[in-house]
Design a protein around this motif. Structure first.
Motif, short mmCIF file in Angstrom:
data_model
loop_
_atom_site.label_atom_id
_atom_site.label_comp_id
_atom_site.label_asym_id
_atom_site.label_seq_id
_atom_site.Cartn_x
_atom_site.Cartn_y
_atom_site.Cartn_z
N THR A 94 0.60 -1.26 0.05
CA THR A 94 -0.13 0.04 0.46
C THR A 94 1.07 1.00 -0.11
N ILE A 95 1.75 1.23 0.52
CA ILE A 95 3.32 2.45 0.75
C ILE A 95 3.46 2.73 -0.69
N ALA A 96 3.92 1.61 -1.51
CA ALA A 96 4.42 1.61 -3.02
C ALA A 96 3.07 1.58 -3.69
N GLY A 97 2.27 1.85 -3.70
CA GLY A 97 0.68 2.25 -4.31
C GLY A 97 0.21 3.65 -4.11
N ALA A 98 1.27 4.53 -2.41
CA ALA A 98 0.71 5.78 -2.74
C ALA A 98 1.39 6.10 -3.09
N PHE A 117 16.77 4.13 9.74
CA PHE A 117 17.48 4.20 8.68
C PHE A 117 17.12 3.15 7.46
N TYR A 118 17.90 2.15 7.69
CA TYR A 118 17.97 0.91 7.07
C TYR A 118 15.67 1.26 6.41
N TYR A 119 14.77 1.51 7.43
CA TYR A 119 13.10 1.16 6.82
C TYR A 119 13.37 2.77 6.09
N PHE A 120 13.66 3.70 5.91
CA PHE A 120 13.85 4.15 4.99
C PHE A 120 14.77 4.21 3.95
N LEU A 121 15.91 3.48 3.86
CA LEU A 121 16.09 3.34 3.26
C LEU A 121 15.67 2.04 1.85
N LEU A 122 14.89 1.18 3.03
CA LEU A 122 13.84 0.40 1.77
C LEU A 122 12.60 1.31 1.06
N LEU A 123 12.36 2.44 2.24
CA LEU A 123 11.46 3.26 1.44
C LEU A 123 11.18 4.05 0.21
N LEU A 124 13.28 4.47 0.13
CA LEU A 124 13.51 4.97 -1.23
C LEU A 124 14.24 3.85 -1.74
N LEU A 125 14.15 2.76 -1.54
CA LEU A 125 14.67 1.36 -2.96
C LEU A 125 13.70 1.78 -3.49
N THR A 126 12.04 1.26 -2.98
CA THR A 126 10.68 1.11 -3.35
C THR A 126 10.86 2.43 -4.93
N ALA A 127 10.31 3.85 -4.02
CA ALA A 127 10.10 4.86 -4.66
C ALA A 127 11.59 4.52 -5.77
#
Lengths: 263, 288
Positions: free
Chosen positions: B44-48, B184-194
């Motif tokens: 859902t985050i990736a969708g947003a 930090f690694y959660y942000f990295l994961l979101l950044l990779l998704t973006a």
């Protein structure tokens, strides 16, 4: 005398809604002590553990770990959270789960989180402690509840902790594994300090000398004082004491459950 | 099929070769990042994030018309809005987790709305359909270079921090307790998704990108015993779906993005049916 491993001084804690969860907490845990924590659900046991690890901060009073701020020394802790904490379908092998206990080391490989040969050997060693080494390459999702619990204990041991925090470590473990686990804890407590949350009074009183009784406040009891009246007082309701004999240990255990029929 | 091969070998017709190259390159991101998205359950985050990209693209097109500059490249706008959305969701996850669901859905809708408003106020005709549903057959050499570059960055980051990213997906709290900055690694994961979403939008578009981030990885998850295995299988499945989808769309004269997604969804359904039958047989065997 050695420095206290954990020290709570006049600690109060409330979540955002303002309802007090813990009040006026004072206690200390000393090196190589094996301490149990008991109390009713919602009594503040997990909150107390989280204050100890620095994941939560007290509203007032002070918490110290190894004489320092808990957040700065939390890598010296081995923590086993409650069983229901994990996604059971997560694609990960048993060895990979235990290797997480080796994260946070220094050096270039440690920075990137890549395990070295000695980390893998240590992980296998910890799995052997809980008799799970033969299942190292199995998917974590393929294990039973009790086996997963043992893997989590191995992960906590893989941290090479000076303080081991176990949140209901024997909740899904059969009686045979429980007695072996009890022996393991006794052996470990010669070198490290252990605090575990448990509802199993028999299990607790057989191996520990003191019990932290938590229900918004904390009272420390020697196990010899854990009478029916004391237990009833901690849980704040009438209790049934179910005595069950373990043939493997030839010791009787007493499990405490709320007595819903009583007024 | 033979006409497809003839066209692939024709030196004067390059668009299909570019499309296949884009399919292969994008499969690496679909598989690798998709495995994290499925395992961490952040689809859902990736969708947003994907839908916010339209906001960035619309803004860039609008600005490009007002004051032309290489700064207002739609890819740059897409990248900026994707990263911004990832940062907002990450901060909300850490600071106000109970509001995360609302924020994700709000970003989803607001991103789209902003994009459409900017496009409406930009002079000349802009077809949002190409952004929403992609067109792999329109891909050129510069897109291939961009895909190779971004894909390389994604792969390098995943290779370097594989174990920490696995840990942040499995048990973030434990990682924090090991003294590792889990946030930090959660942000990295979101950044990779973006980054992956920006890269993949050219292939299947904003609306369909979630399907390709989740379906191959979900199929792989049914068979793999580790996240690395899941990534490898998901990359393989993605390559099959993009190549097969392009061939099907070419042969049947269908739009490429939807064909790729339908092919992937049908395969996922087929796998679920197969697994269901196998489970039933096993249960019958045990009973007998």
């Amino acid at each position: 005398m050695d420095e206290a491993i954990v020290r709570f001084q006049q600690v109060d804690f409330a979540y955002e809604n303002g309802v007090p969860v813990l009040e006026g907490i004072n206690f200390a845990i000393w090196p190589r002590e094996l301490v149990a924590m008991v109390g009713p659900n919602g009594g503040g046991k997990t909150t107390l553990l989280k204050l100890m690890t620095g994941m939560l901060h007290p509203s007032s009073g002070s918490v110290s770990l190894f004489g320092k701020n808990p957040a700065s020394v939390r890598s010296r802790i081995g923590y086993m959270p409650q069983y229901l904490h994990f996604d059971p379908d997560f694609p990960i092998t048993v060895e990979e789960v235990v290797l997480m206990g080796r994260l946070g080391r220094r050096g270039i490989r440690g920075f990137f989180g890549w395990p070295e040969k000695r980390d893998r050997m240590r992980a296998m060693d910890c799995l052997a402690h809980v008799e799970m080494e033969k299942l190292a390459s199995r998917p974590f999702s393929a294990l039973s509840g009790g086996q997963r619990q043992r893997v989590m204990i191995a992960r906590a041991l893989a941290c090479d902790p000076e303080l081991l925090l176990l949140d209901e470590p024997t909740a899904n473990v059969d009686s045979q594994t429980e007695s072996r686990f009890m022996a393991l804890l006794q052996e470990l407590s010669r070198e490290i300090t252990i605090l575990m949350v448990s509802h199993d009074m028999g299990f607790v009183s057989a191996i520990v000398k003191s019990v932290l009784c938590v229900n918004r406040r904390v009272v420390v009891h020697p196990t010899t004082e854990l009478t029916g009246m004391v237990i009833q007082d901690i849980y704040n309701c009438s209790m049934q004491m179910v005595r069950h004999d373990h043939r493997c240990t030839e010791k009787g255990h007493t499990h405490v459950i709320p007595d819903h029929d009583s007024p | 099929m033979s006409s497809l091969i003839t066209i692939l070998l024709d030196p004067d017709i390059v668009f299909l070769r570019y499309a296949l190259a884009a399919g292969f390159l994008s499969s690496i991101s679909f598989g690798v990042v998709g495995a994290y998205v499925v395992a961490r359950r952040i689809s859902t985050i990736a969708g947003a994030i994907a839908h916010c990209v339209l906001g960035g693209i619309g803004f860039s097109l609008f600005m490009q018309e007002k004051s032309p500059s290489p700064l207002w490249d739609p890819v740059a706008g897409a990248l900026g809005s994707a990263v911004l959305a990832a940062l907002i969701i990450g901060v909300v996850n850490i600071k106000a987790k109970h509001k995360e669901d609302t924020v994700i859905n709000a970003l989803w809708a607001v991103g789209m709305a902003v994009g459409l408003l900017f496009m409406a106020k930009t002079r000349g005709y802009i077809d949002p359909m190409s952004f929403l549903f992609g067109n792999i057959l329109m891909i050129g050499p510069s897109d291939i270079r961009l895909m190779a570059g971004l894909g390389g960055i994604i792969l390098l980051l995943v290779l370097l921090f594989y174990h920490k990213l696995v840990a942040v997906c499995f048990d973030e709290e434990f990682l924090e307790l090991r003294g590792v900055p889990a946030h930090f690694y959660y942000f990295l994961l979101l950044l990779l998704t973006a980054l992956s979403i920006v890269l993949l939008i050219r292939v299947v578009g904003i609306v369909l990108v979630i399907a390709m981030l989740t379906l191959p990885a979900a199929m792989a998850g049914q068979m793999a015993r580790s996240l690395a295995g899941m990534m490898g299988l998901a990359v393989l499945f993605s390559m099959v779906f993009t190549t097969g989808g392009i061939a099907l769309s070419f042969g049947m004269d269908l739009p490429s993005g939807p064909t790729i997604v339908i092919f992937a969804a049908a395969s996922y359904l087929f796998l679920l049916v197969l697994l269901g039958i196998r489970k039933r047989w096993q249960a019958q065997d045990q009973a007998s």
